[in-house]
Motif scaffolding. Sequence first.
Motif, PDB file in Angstrom:
ATOM      1  N   VAL A 121       0.818  -1.208   0.000  1.00 27.86           N
ATOM      2  CA  VAL A 121       0.000   0.000   0.000  1.00 27.86           C
ATOM      3  C   VAL A 121       0.856   1.265   0.000  1.00 27.86           C
ATOM      4  CG1 VAL A 121      -0.160   0.223   2.529  1.00 27.86           C
ATOM      5  CG2 VAL A 121      -2.033   1.050   1.078  1.00 27.86           C
ATOM      6  N   ALA A 122       2.153   1.132   0.234  1.00 23.97           N
ATOM      7  CA  ALA A 122       3.025   2.310   0.354  1.00 23.97           C
ATOM      8  C   ALA A 122       3.492   2.850  -0.988  1.00 23.97           C
ATOM      9  CB  ALA A 122       4.227   1.981   1.228  1.00 23.97           C
ATOM     10  N   THR A 123       3.492   2.020  -2.036  1.00 23.25           N
ATOM     11  CA  THR A 123       4.011   2.467  -3.333  1.00 23.25           C
ATOM     12  C   THR A 123       2.942   2.372  -4.423  1.00 23.25           C
ATOM     13  OG1 THR A 123       4.862   0.240  -3.772  1.00 23.25           O
ATOM     14  CG2 THR A 123       6.379   1.824  -2.788  1.00 23.25           C
ATOM     15  N   ARG A 124       3.105   3.186  -5.435  1.00 26.42           N
ATOM     16  CA  ARG A 124       2.107   3.257  -6.506  1.00 26.42           C
ATOM     17  C   ARG A 124       2.046   1.976  -7.338  1.00 26.42           C
ATOM     18  NH1 ARG A 124       0.331   8.556  -7.080  1.00 26.42           N
ATOM     19  NH2 ARG A 124       1.677  10.155  -6.118  1.00 26.42           N
ATOM     20  N   ASP A 125       3.152   1.234  -7.412  1.00 30.31           N
ATOM     21  CA  ASP A 125       3.138   0.006  -8.200  1.00 30.31           C
ATOM     22  C   ASP A 125       2.538  -1.176  -7.443  1.00 30.31           C
ATOM     23  OD1 ASP A 125       5.095  -0.634  -6.366  1.00 30.31           O
ATOM     24  OD2 ASP A 125       6.751  -0.637  -7.814  1.00 30.31           O
ATOM     25  N   GLY A 126       2.197  -0.953  -6.156  1.00 28.82           N
ATOM     26  CA  GLY A 126       1.562  -2.000  -5.363  1.00 28.82           C
ATOM     27  C   GLY A 126       2.481  -3.114  -4.918  1.00 28.82           C
ATOM     28  N   GLU A 127       3.796  -2.894  -5.029  1.00 31.17           N
ATOM     29  CA  GLU A 127       4.750  -3.937  -4.648  1.00 31.17           C
ATOM     30  C   GLU A 127       5.535  -3.593  -3.389  1.00 31.17           C
ATOM     31  OE1 GLU A 127       7.250  -4.734  -7.957  1.00 31.17           O
ATOM     32  OE2 GLU A 127       5.623  -5.428  -9.259  1.00 31.17           O
TER      33      GLU A 127
ATOM     34  N   THR B 113       6.918   7.845  -6.582  1.00 29.55           N
ATOM     35  CA  THR B 113       7.033   6.447  -6.162  1.00 29.55           C
ATOM     36  C   THR B 113       5.987   6.057  -5.127  1.00 29.55           C
ATOM     37  OG1 THR B 113       9.421   6.474  -6.563  1.00 29.55           O
ATOM     38  CG2 THR B 113       8.565   4.711  -5.161  1.00 29.55           C
ATOM     39  N   PHE B 114       5.723   6.954  -4.168  1.00 33.25           N
ATOM     40  CA  PHE B 114       4.888   6.594  -3.024  1.00 33.25           C
ATOM     41  C   PHE B 114       3.437   7.019  -3.203  1.00 33.25           C
ATOM     42  CE2 PHE B 114       9.206   6.977  -1.311  1.00 33.25           C
ATOM     43  CZ  PHE B 114       9.329   5.740  -0.705  1.00 33.25           C
ATOM     44  N   THR B 115       2.554   6.224  -2.633  1.00 34.07           N
ATOM     45  CA  THR B 115       1.146   6.592  -2.533  1.00 34.07           C
ATOM     46  C   THR B 115       0.987   7.625  -1.428  1.00 34.07           C
ATOM     47  OG1 THR B 115       0.730   4.844  -0.915  1.00 34.07           O
ATOM     48  CG2 THR B 115       0.425   4.285  -3.255  1.00 34.07           C
ATOM     49  N   THR B 116      -0.234   8.094  -1.243  1.00 33.71           N
ATOM     50  CA  THR B 116      -0.489   9.034  -0.149  1.00 33.71           C
ATOM     51  C   THR B 116      -0.133   8.404   1.192  1.00 33.71           C
ATOM     52  OG1 THR B 116      -2.292  10.070  -1.405  1.00 33.71           O
ATOM     53  CG2 THR B 116      -2.233  10.471   0.971  1.00 33.71           C
ATOM     54  N   PHE B 117      -0.440   7.102   1.352  1.00 35.90           N
ATOM     55  CA  PHE B 117      -0.082   6.397   2.589  1.00 35.90           C
ATOM     56  C   PHE B 117       1.428   6.427   2.797  1.00 35.90           C
ATOM     57  CE2 PHE B 117       1.511   2.495   4.563  1.00 35.90           C
ATOM     58  CZ  PHE B 117       0.861   2.539   5.797  1.00 35.90           C
ATOM     59  N   GLY B 118       2.201   6.082   1.763  1.00 31.81           N
ATOM     60  CA  GLY B 118       3.651   6.076   1.889  1.00 31.81           C
ATOM     61  C   GLY B 118       4.206   7.455   2.184  1.00 31.81           C
ATOM     62  N   GLN B 119       3.650   8.481   1.549  1.00 31.35           N
ATOM     63  CA  GLN B 119       4.103   9.850   1.790  1.00 31.35           C
ATOM     64  C   GLN B 119       3.787  10.297   3.212  1.00 31.35           C
ATOM     65  OE1 GLN B 119       2.227  12.097  -1.328  1.00 31.35           O
ATOM     66  NE2 GLN B 119       3.426  11.119  -2.958  1.00 31.35           N
TER      67      GLN B 119
END
Length: 447
Positions: free
Chosen positions: A35-41, A69-75
């Motif tokens: 869930v942390a990255t946009r590629d889902g990996e 690289t990061f989704t909103t969660f990762g950011q």
Amino acid sequence: MVKRKFSYPKDPPKILVSGFAFVIFLGAYLLTLPVATRDGEGLSFLNALFTSTSATCVTGLVVVDTGTTFTTFGQLVILSLIQIGGLGFMTFATLFAFLFRKKISLKERLILQEAFNYLTIEGVVRMVKRVVLFTLVCEVIGGTLLAIRFSFDMPIGKAVYYGFFHAVSNFNNAGFDLMGEYRSMTDYVDDPLVVVVICALIIVGGIGFVVINEIYEYRKMKRVSLHTKVVLLTTSVLVGMGTILIFLLEFHNPKTLEPLSWMGKFLGSLYQSVTARTAGSNTLNIPDLTDTTLFLIIFLMFIGASPGSTGGGIKTTTFATLVGAMLSQIKGKEDVVFFKRRIDHKMIYKSLTVILISLFVVIIVTMILTVTEPGKGFLMILFEATSAFATTGLSMGLTPDLSPVGKFIIIMTMFVGRLGPLTLAIALTLNRRPDSFRYAEEKIMIG
């Protein structure tokens, strides 16, 4: 057989080291989640550990681009690590203790004293309350102003998010940005509002919470300590001289200042001078700077911010003390005097110790990286090593291309730089005891 109970380390420096390590590994785990990255990996563990260390140590060096690289969660994970790393995990532990009406023990006060580099434990808890409040006020004001400016370039929701992310990042001297593809703030090199707001956030976050607290209490006390005077003077001199030198050195550089207006040249010079003091964002493309300017920035990064702040480096007071000692020796005086106050000789020894340990760290890291990163220029490697140690985050482009060994070396360098070389040395020293006797004195020839 008698079972031994597990006990936490009693020394404040050891608790700070273990606490920061725990936060870093927790952040690394969260960044490995899909869930942390946009590629889902999710990130690989090494890249996640690097990013988490960079955020917690408020450095800003990145092996992957934060915005793309990061989704909103990762950011948000990164932003949380920046906030915890900037203020210190003990500040948040104390904040939760306030919320649950728990009494702050003497041991916890000693840890807070160590974390903020405070001279005494008296008033340290009260200062923590003010630090949290002041931080929120600065970040809200800075975030609001940046959001208003960004709203002219992007949708309002995105502008608010970007505004507050960059306000938190720069107040904590982290330098992470969301602009994408390592552009940092280059699009706003001659924008007065963005430059002034971010520079103000960096400077306020970098002068130290003790100084901020004393400035707040000035209306009552009508005086400030020698520490605050030295910090404010040294910071002003370094920022001013850095701005002037960068302006002169880059004035005719067609890749940096030459295409800009006079105001743009000044704003670009000011921003690079301020951000070199451990912030890490930039409005000029760092690899395009002249070698002389790059070496100047290395010098400014090595000095860094002030004690008890969100920044790294050897600290302004350490640098000022050693300069004062040098001038006293040249003048044939025994005492180092600032503002008609004599500096304790123990502080001079401590300053010398910090500077020598720091130099050794930077030299050793640079030597190792020349082996692990063959083909890279020496200046680029020295720049990266100093940036990591000073938790600055400025880069000439080496970080994304680091080998696995190089990434690990930079991770350890950022960790040492954030905690402070002296704190880490004390934390790793076992059975510290004062000498029970002194040897006879004898002189050696110096110089």
